[in-house]
Scaffold this motif. Structure first.
Motif, PDB file in Angstrom:
ATOM      1  N   UNK A   1       0.821  -1.211   0.000  1.00  0.00           N
ATOM      2  CA  UNK A   1       0.000   0.000   0.000  1.00  0.00           C
ATOM      3  C   UNK A   1       0.858   1.265   0.000  1.00  0.00           C
ATOM      4  N   UNK A   2       1.968   1.229   0.724  1.00  0.00           N
ATOM      5  CA  UNK A   2       2.847   2.403   0.756  1.00  0.00           C
ATOM      6  C   UNK A   2       3.567   2.590  -0.578  1.00  0.00           C
ATOM      7  N   UNK A   3       3.968   1.498  -1.227  1.00  0.00           N
ATOM      8  CA  UNK A   3       4.600   1.642  -2.534  1.00  0.00           C
ATOM      9  C   UNK A   3       3.629   2.234  -3.545  1.00  0.00           C
ATOM     10  N   UNK A   4       2.351   1.964  -3.372  1.00  0.00           N
ATOM     11  CA  UNK A   4       1.357   2.559  -4.258  1.00  0.00           C
ATOM     12  C   UNK A   4       1.336   4.071  -4.175  1.00  0.00           C
ATOM     13  N   UNK A   5       1.588   4.618  -2.982  1.00  0.00           N
ATOM     14  CA  UNK A   5       1.652   6.072  -2.828  1.00  0.00           C
ATOM     15  C   UNK A   5       2.789   6.629  -3.676  1.00  0.00           C
ATOM     16  N   UNK A   6       3.954   5.972  -3.604  1.00  0.00           N
ATOM     17  CA  UNK A   6       5.093   6.413  -4.403  1.00  0.00           C
ATOM     18  C   UNK A   6       4.863   6.237  -5.888  1.00  0.00           C
ATOM     19  N   UNK A   7       4.248   5.116  -6.275  1.00  0.00           N
ATOM     20  CA  UNK A   7       3.977   4.883  -7.696  1.00  0.00           C
ATOM     21  C   UNK A   7       3.071   5.970  -8.267  1.00  0.00           C
ATOM     22  N   UNK A   8       2.056   6.331  -7.501  1.00  0.00           N
ATOM     23  CA  UNK A   8       1.168   7.407  -7.942  1.00  0.00           C
ATOM     24  C   UNK A   8       1.939   8.713  -8.109  1.00  0.00           C
ATOM     25  N   UNK A   9       2.885   8.979  -7.199  1.00  0.00           N
ATOM     26  CA  UNK A   9       3.678  10.201  -7.297  1.00  0.00           C
ATOM     27  C   UNK A   9       4.508  10.211  -8.576  1.00  0.00           C
ATOM     28  N   UNK A  10       5.105   9.069  -8.921  1.00  0.00           N
ATOM     29  CA  UNK A  10       5.862   8.982 -10.173  1.00  0.00           C
ATOM     30  C   UNK A  10       4.946   9.262 -11.357  1.00  0.00           C
ATOM     31  N   UNK A  11       3.771   8.653 -11.349  1.00  0.00           N
ATOM     32  CA  UNK A  11       2.827   8.849 -12.453  1.00  0.00           C
ATOM     33  C   UNK A  11       2.448  10.320 -12.610  1.00  0.00           C
ATOM     34  N   UNK A  12       2.243  11.006 -11.496  1.00  0.00           N
ATOM     35  CA  UNK A  12       1.856  12.418 -11.555  1.00  0.00           C
ATOM     36  C   UNK A  12       2.969  13.269 -12.175  1.00  0.00           C
ATOM     37  N   UNK A  13       4.207  13.049 -11.752  1.00  0.00           N
ATOM     38  CA  UNK A  13       5.309  13.835 -12.287  1.00  0.00           C
ATOM     39  C   UNK A  13       5.544  13.491 -13.752  1.00  0.00           C
ATOM     40  N   UNK A  14       5.428  12.207 -14.093  1.00  0.00           N
ATOM     41  CA  UNK A  14       5.598  11.798 -15.490  1.00  0.00           C
ATOM     42  C   UNK A  14       4.564  12.484 -16.380  1.00  0.00           C
ATOM     43  N   UNK A  15       3.314  12.501 -15.967  1.00  0.00           N
ATOM     44  CA  UNK A  15       2.279  13.176 -16.758  1.00  0.00           C
ATOM     45  C   UNK A  15       2.568  14.667 -16.863  1.00  0.00           C
ATOM     46  N   UNK A  16       3.026  15.261 -15.774  1.00  0.00           N
ATOM     47  CA  UNK A  16       3.349  16.695 -15.785  1.00  0.00           C
ATOM     48  C   UNK A  16       4.412  17.004 -16.831  1.00  0.00           C
ATOM     49  N   UNK A  17       5.360  16.075 -17.019  1.00  0.00           N
ATOM     50  CA  UNK A  17       6.444  16.282 -17.975  1.00  0.00           C
ATOM     51  C   UNK A  17       6.145  15.702 -19.350  1.00  0.00           C
ATOM     52  N   UNK A  18       4.910  15.261 -19.560  1.00  0.00           N
ATOM     53  CA  UNK A  18       4.520  14.726 -20.855  1.00  0.00           C
ATOM     54  C   UNK A  18       5.016  13.317 -21.133  1.00  0.00           C
ATOM     55  N   UNK A  19       5.441  12.587 -20.110  1.00  0.00           N
ATOM     56  CA  UNK A  19       5.928  11.210 -20.270  1.00  0.00           C
ATOM     57  C   UNK A  19       4.762  10.256 -19.994  1.00  0.00           C
ATOM     58  N   UNK A  20       3.860  10.147 -20.940  1.00  0.00           N
ATOM     59  CA  UNK A  20       2.591   9.475 -20.691  1.00  0.00           C
ATOM     60  C   UNK A  20       2.734   7.960 -20.567  1.00  0.00           C
ATOM     61  N   UNK A  21       3.661   7.355 -21.298  1.00  0.00           N
ATOM     62  CA  UNK A  21       3.852   5.907 -21.163  1.00  0.00           C
ATOM     63  C   UNK A  21       4.371   5.562 -19.774  1.00  0.00           C
ATOM     64  N   UNK A  22       5.301   6.361 -19.271  1.00  0.00           N
ATOM     65  CA  UNK A  22       5.789   6.149 -17.910  1.00  0.00           C
ATOM     66  C   UNK A  22       4.653   6.371 -16.918  1.00  0.00           C
ATOM     67  N   UNK A  23       3.865   7.413 -17.160  1.00  0.00           N
ATOM     68  CA  UNK A  23       2.736   7.684 -16.286  1.00  0.00           C
ATOM     69  C   UNK A  23       1.776   6.520 -16.219  1.00  0.00           C
ATOM     70  N   UNK A  24       1.475   5.921 -17.379  1.00  0.00           N
ATOM     71  CA  UNK A  24       0.546   4.797 -17.407  1.00  0.00           C
ATOM     72  C   UNK A  24       1.112   3.590 -16.659  1.00  0.00           C
ATOM     73  N   UNK A  25       2.394   3.323 -16.861  1.00  0.00           N
ATOM     74  CA  UNK A  25       3.015   2.184 -16.175  1.00  0.00           C
ATOM     75  C   UNK A  25       2.871   2.305 -14.658  1.00  0.00           C
ATOM     76  N   UNK A  26       3.124   3.501 -14.144  1.00  0.00           N
ATOM     77  CA  UNK A  26       3.080   3.657 -12.693  1.00  0.00           C
ATOM     78  C   UNK A  26       1.657   3.837 -12.173  1.00  0.00           C
ATOM     79  N   UNK A  27       0.744   4.283 -13.013  1.00  0.00           N
ATOM     80  CA  UNK A  27      -0.664   4.273 -12.621  1.00  0.00           C
ATOM     81  C   UNK A  27      -1.143   2.845 -12.373  1.00  0.00           C
ATOM     82  N   UNK A  28      -0.728   1.926 -13.238  1.00  0.00           N
ATOM     83  CA  UNK A  28      -1.103   0.519 -13.064  1.00  0.00           C
ATOM     84  C   UNK A  28      -0.507  -0.012 -11.773  1.00  0.00           C
ATOM     85  N   UNK A  29       0.755   0.288 -11.519  1.00  0.00           N
ATOM     86  CA  UNK A  29       1.374  -0.165 -10.274  1.00  0.00           C
ATOM     87  C   UNK A  29       0.650   0.410  -9.061  1.00  0.00           C
TER      88      UNK A  29
END
Length: 735
Positions: free
Chosen positions: A468-496
């Motif tokens: 559950x705690x790793x999910x918090x970090x994964x969501x954070x990665x997804x948010x920053x990736x989307x902010x920088x236009x890295x949508x494939x990375x964002x999707x990968x970490x959204x799934x995680x």
């Protein structure tokens, strides 16, 4: 420039106020409501000594050098003092630091045969305020006063008679995690004519580290007695003798460095030769500048609780860089901090939830430096910090809690760090193996990525909490990736980040461990709390109920859907707050209980705010007020549970303001109802936000109705009026 002029004008005005204003008027300033003793009795583990905001040094009294109750070195009920060391951690549950202990005494009663240097004291002689601590040692005939700058501590002694006096300098001493001894080796030099002791102590306790120091007295040292080494001692204990002649005063200035003696000497030189009282006044001025950034209306008691809480949020993290920006990083190498600041005592598992979001509101000038510290830590260690002390990694707690702090800064528009580097560091922290990590820590990610959760039969423990705690970090990665236009990375970490859904057991309405074949953990009792050091199991200082709402820290909508929508969330929360617990157990995170809610530990902190997303939000307002009124007071036992480097205090600050960062990486705050009738936030660039309760139907920002249960950071920073409807909860008042 306008902000600088405003600050200079204000500081000059406050200094003048201190000189000419009657005491009655001065007591109305926020500084004078702070009581550093709140939280020092019981399990708060608060440090009551002298410190400036985010200070490197923190001189204070040590009553014991070991034991969970003395992780800050102090307990309010204690009546004797070992001495006064110059570095401390406030509010943590593990003992560390306690460098360079000094203990003064009148006369020359101590000899090589002396083994007990402890002194009793009368409680009435003990005083503490921001930047100052004092007590009279009854057995030793001396009044001890402490104050601090950023890198230099001052201890002033006023003896009950003139002539010859002694000071114990104990370099073996430290606040221990375990039984010790802690010192691996030491190098110490004495310059009696200059009244100076200098050196470096290498130690291994919670972390392996080195502390270099200069201790310079205001008088020459007339004699040095080296005490016999005890079994395991690797650093000297010295009795220093001074002849004060007709004087009764002696002063010691202690400079610290993580790097070397030259660094400590440079820190001392940069400090200059200000008088003790001038240093006290400077510390008070620094605290005043920050504390006055929030003004509240309320009774004196309410202000004492509030401003003491606000004070505690600003003690840590500690800026441990030398005056030239040098610091020892997580692996012991010397690095040059790019901003000139390097923050440690990063209790991130606790503080990502409330403390760091609070910093973005009240000390935004510090945020970029904190993020840059994390990136510099990554460059040295290969992954972002987890929990650091004196710049070193402790590998304490779980998850990747630096990630939501970085994502929050990105969401809020902070610009003082490289966002591409930040994203790369976040990804590496979430995917790269960690061969240097200890056995209990996460070393690789294969099982997590293969199954979408950590199977309990492939994991040493805490499988549910870690997932559950790793999910918090994964969501954070997804948010920053989307902010920088890295949508494939964002999707990968959204799934995680959505992996928490694998662990939700509909039959119990809780998060439950599964094995690699997908089978549930059996037998299973969701009421039983577990902790790796006391009762190992699938949860971290909590039980299944207390960890089930963890996904709401990054996906409120997903969690609400999981438990049955808005009405289902109401039912789940009602059951959570009413289901009887198995009772208090401070070592398993079971303190400050309301049903299954345990306010004494962080996994529960956001849960009352989740009513805002249900169809019964008013129950949340009532519960938040009940928590605040029941578990906080202006007494020494006014915090139940470790303050955890300010997180318990940050929760209280937000509760008074009426909003809280439930989804800490989102740049949004969840709305409740303020506990105070009016608060004024002095924000960046001279803007002001007035928070008020009025006779109205809806929450409004500058006349615009806020129909959602959240408000975003950027709207707050525009300033103006944030108006809430009146709400009076039917809760008992604290004594």
């Amino acid at each position: 420039m306008r902000v600088l002029k405003r600050l200079v004008f204000w500081m000059f005005g406050f200094a003048t106020l201190i000189l000419v204003t009657p005491v009655e008027a001065l007591e109305k300033h926020p500084l004078n409501y702070v009581d550093p003793f709140i939280g020092t009795d019981g399990t708060g583990h608060v440090f009551p000594g002298a410190v400036v905001p985010f200070g490197m040094v923190a001189p204070g009294p040590d009553m014991e050098d070991r034991g969970w109750s003395y992780s800050s070195g102090y307990q309010y009920q204690g009546r004797s003092i070992l001495g006064f060391s110059n570095t401390h951690i406030s509010g943590a549950g593990i003992g560390e630091l306690g460098d360079v202990l000094l203990q003064p005494s009148s006369g020359t009663k101590w000899t090589r045969k002396t083994v007990n240097f402890r002194s009793s004291f009368d409680k009435v002689t003990e005083k503490a305020s921001p930047g100052y601590y004092a007590v009279t040692l009854k057995d030793h005939g001396v009044r001890v006063e402490l104050t601090a700058g950023q890198r230099v501590a001052i201890q002033r002694y006023r003896f009950d008679r003139s002539g010859k006096v002694q000071v114990l300098l104990d370099l073996q001493h430290g606040i221990l995690f375990g039984d010790g001894p802690r010192v691996l080796k030491s190098e110490v030099k004495t310059d009696a004519v200059r009244g100076e002791i200098s050196g470096t102590v290498w130690s291994k306790n919670w972390v392996e580290r080195e502390a270099s120091f200069i201790v310079r007295f205001s008088r020459p040292i007339s004699n040095v007695i080296t005490l016999p080494a005890r079994p395991g001692d690797r650093a000297p204990r010295l009795i220093l003798e001074f002849d004060l002649r007709q004087s009764r005063a002696l002063e010691a200035r202690i400079a610290l460095s993580t790097v070397d003696v030259a660094g400590a000497r440079a820190n001392l030189a940069a400090f200059g030769q200000p008088r003790f009282d001038v240093v006290v006044q400077s510390a008070r001025s620094q605290w005043s500048t920050l504390l006055q950034r929030i003004e509240i209306e309320g009774s004196d008691r309410e202000k004492r609780i509030f401003y003491s809480a606000l004070y505690r949020t600003l003690i840590h993290p500690s800026d441990i860089a030398d005056v030239d920006g040098r610091v020892r990083g997580p692996t012991g190498q010397v690095i040059k901090a790019e901003t000139g600041h390097y923050y440690s005592t990063l209790s991130l598992w606790d503080t990502f939830r409330g403390v760091h979001p609070l910093f973005t509101l009240i000390v935004p000038e510090r945020v970029d430096g904190m993020i840059q510290t994390m990136l510099e830590h990554h460059r040295a260690q290969g992954y972002l910090p987890l929990w650091t002390a004196w710049g070193r990694e402790t590998w304490t707690m779980i998850g990747n809690p630096a990630l939501p702090v970085i994502a929050d800064a990105v969401a809020k528009g902070f610009q003082g760090f490289d966002k591409a580097e930040a994203l790369a560091a976040m990804i590496a922290t979430s995917t790269d193996p960690r061969p240097n990590a200890p056995a209990w820590a996460q070393r690789d990610w294969r099982a997590y990525e293969e199954f979408g959760y950590l199977p309990y039969d492939l994991n040493e423990g805490e499988a549910v909490s870690k997932t559950l705690e790793y999910g918090i970090g994964d969501d954070a990665v997804a948010r920053v990736a989307r902010h920088l236009g890295k949508h494939e990375i964002g999707k990968r970490f959204e799934v995680r980040a959505a992996g928490y859904r694998h662990l939700f057991d509909p039959s119990t309405q809780t998060m439950r461990a599964r094995n690699k074949a997908g089978g549930w953990r059996t037998p299973f009792d969701p009421l039983v709390p577990t902790s790796p050091m006391n009762n190992p199991g699938d949860y971290t200082e909590a039980n299944a109920w207390q960890y089930t709402a963890t996904p709401a820290l990054h996906d409120v909508d997903g969690f609400r859907a999981l438990v049955g929508g808005s009405s289902g969330l109401s039912r789940w929360l009602d059951r959570f707050f009413s289901l009887p617990s198995l009772g208090d157990n401070k070592h398993l995170g079971q303190e400050a209980l309301i049903g299954q809610y345990a306010h004494g530990n962080e996994p529960s902190h956001h849960i009352a705010w989740l009513y805002a997303y249900s169809d019964t939000p008013e129950r949340g307002y009532e519960m938040i007020e009940r928590i605040a009124r029941t578990f906080y007071s202006d007494r020494p036992d006014g915090i139940i549970g470790n303050d955890d480097c300010g997180q318990m205090s940050a929760w209280y600050v937000f509760a008074n303001l009426g909003f809280y960062p439930v989804e800490a990486a989102s740049g949004r705050f969840t709305l409740g109802r303020p506990l105070v009738s009016k608060a004024k936030l002095h924000l960046a660039n001279g803007t002001v936000l007035l928070v008020e309760r009025l006779d109205m139907k809806d929450v409004e920002l500058n006349g615009r109705v806020i129909s959602e249960p959240t408000i975003d950071y950027k709207s707050i920073m525009v300033g103006g009026r944030l108006s809430f409807p009146h709400f009076t909860a039917q809760v008992p008042k604290a004594n």
